[in-house]
Design an enzyme around this catalytic site. Structure first.
Site, PDB file in Angstrom:
ATOM      1  N   HIS A 154      38.065  47.462  47.752  1.00 49.83           N
ATOM      2  CA  HIS A 154      38.228  48.737  47.106  1.00 49.83           C
ATOM      3  C   HIS A 154      38.273  48.532  45.538  1.00 49.83           C
ATOM      4  CE1 HIS A 154      38.808  50.354  51.190  1.00 49.83           C
ATOM      5  NE2 HIS A 154      38.354  51.650  50.514  1.00 49.83           N
ATOM      6  N   LYS A 158      43.055  51.322  43.570  1.00 52.13           N
ATOM      7  CA  LYS A 158      43.729  51.495  44.903  1.00 52.13           C
ATOM      8  C   LYS A 158      44.962  51.011  45.229  1.00 52.13           C
ATOM      9  CE  LYS A 158      42.385  52.169  49.567  1.00 52.13           C
ATOM     10  NZ  LYS A 158      42.795  53.614  49.787  1.00 52.13           N
TER      11      LYS A 158
END
Length: 267
Positions: A154, A158
């Site tokens: 990600h 995040k």
């Protein structure tokens, strides 16, 4: 349907504004920010970069429950309790995409679902939810002999790791094999390690750049391996799924639902 949005100024909040604007069956009627936010009064369309839509951002304490049929929450765990409490107090269904919730917060969610309808999922992508069904099939066929690893990547911002989706994949596989993920998960390896325990499920996490989301379930045996991978290139994928869930939730009875319910997939 009148849909309200918690956390309009968040990364997913802005994409949800776009997804709601393009949907013919739902209207964004309320979009909240913190009561003390300088964004109070800003048009949601301008916030999302798609032009004026005629709906201003509001503080949570200023909105009327009569303005919404269902709420969507993709905020952070710190805002989860107050958002959920508002929905329970005003008997409003809610779609929750917040990840990284604590065990206590998950208990609060379960308690709320006894009073209102709730859709809660780690991922609202149709493809990811189909993947959850596919990894169960793979676990049934290969789980007795294959080593299982879950890889996810990600963007740099995040905060929770492994991702909620990676954990959902792990739970799906572990449940199919009769294992307890809390006991068999391995989250990191370093230095000289003993031979791999076949009953473990490994997780590897990457945080880099602007990666929207990539997940792979790897079933590796001697002589062959199967990889089931999902790659998201746009957050609109998740936002459209959440809007679909909000529309589906209208008229449902109290209870906790998942995207497998929304999409009529095997669970």
């Amino acid at each position: 349907m009148k849909v309200g949005l918690f956390g309009a100024n968040g990364r997913m909040g802005r994409v949800l504004i776009e997804a709601l604007n393009e949907n013919n069956d739902a209207t964004l009627s309320v979009a909240t920010v913190r009561d003390d936010s300088p964004l109070v009064g800003i048009d949601v369309g301008e916030l999302a970069g798609i032009g004026k839509l005629g709906t201003p951002c509001s503080g949570l304490s200023l909105i009327s429950p009569d303005e919404v049929d269902v709420m969507i929450d993709f905020t952070l765990p710190a805002a989860f309790e107050s958002n959920l409490a508002w929905c329970v107090a005003h008997n409003k269904p809610v779609v929750i995409g917040t990840t990284g919730l604590s065990a206590q917060q998950l208990d609060s969610l379960a308690a709320a679902a006894e009073k209102i309808p709730v859709v809660f999922a780690a991922n609202y992508s149709v493809g990811v939810n189909l993947m959850l069904s596919l990894v169960k099939q793979a676990a049934r066929a290969l789980g007795k002999t294959a080593d299982i690893e879950i890889l996810e990547a990600h963007h740099r911002f995040k905060q929770d790791a492994p991702s909620g989706t990676a954990m959902a994949i792990g739970e799906a596989i572990a449940g199919e094999l009769g294992r307890d993920l809390s006991e068999c998960a391995v989250y990191g390896r370093e230095g000289k390690t003993p031979p791999r325990d076949h009953n473990t499920i490994g997780f590897a996490t990457v945080r880099a750049g602007d990666v929207v989301g990539e997940h792979t379930a790897l079933f590796a045996d001697i002589g062959e391996r199967l990889e089931i991978t999902h790659k998201a290139s746009s957050r609109l994928t998740f936002a459209r799924g959440a809007v679909h869930a909000a529309i589906w939730l209208s008229g449902r009875g109290a209870g906790q639902y998942g995207m497998h319910d929304v999409l009529s997939l095997e669970h």
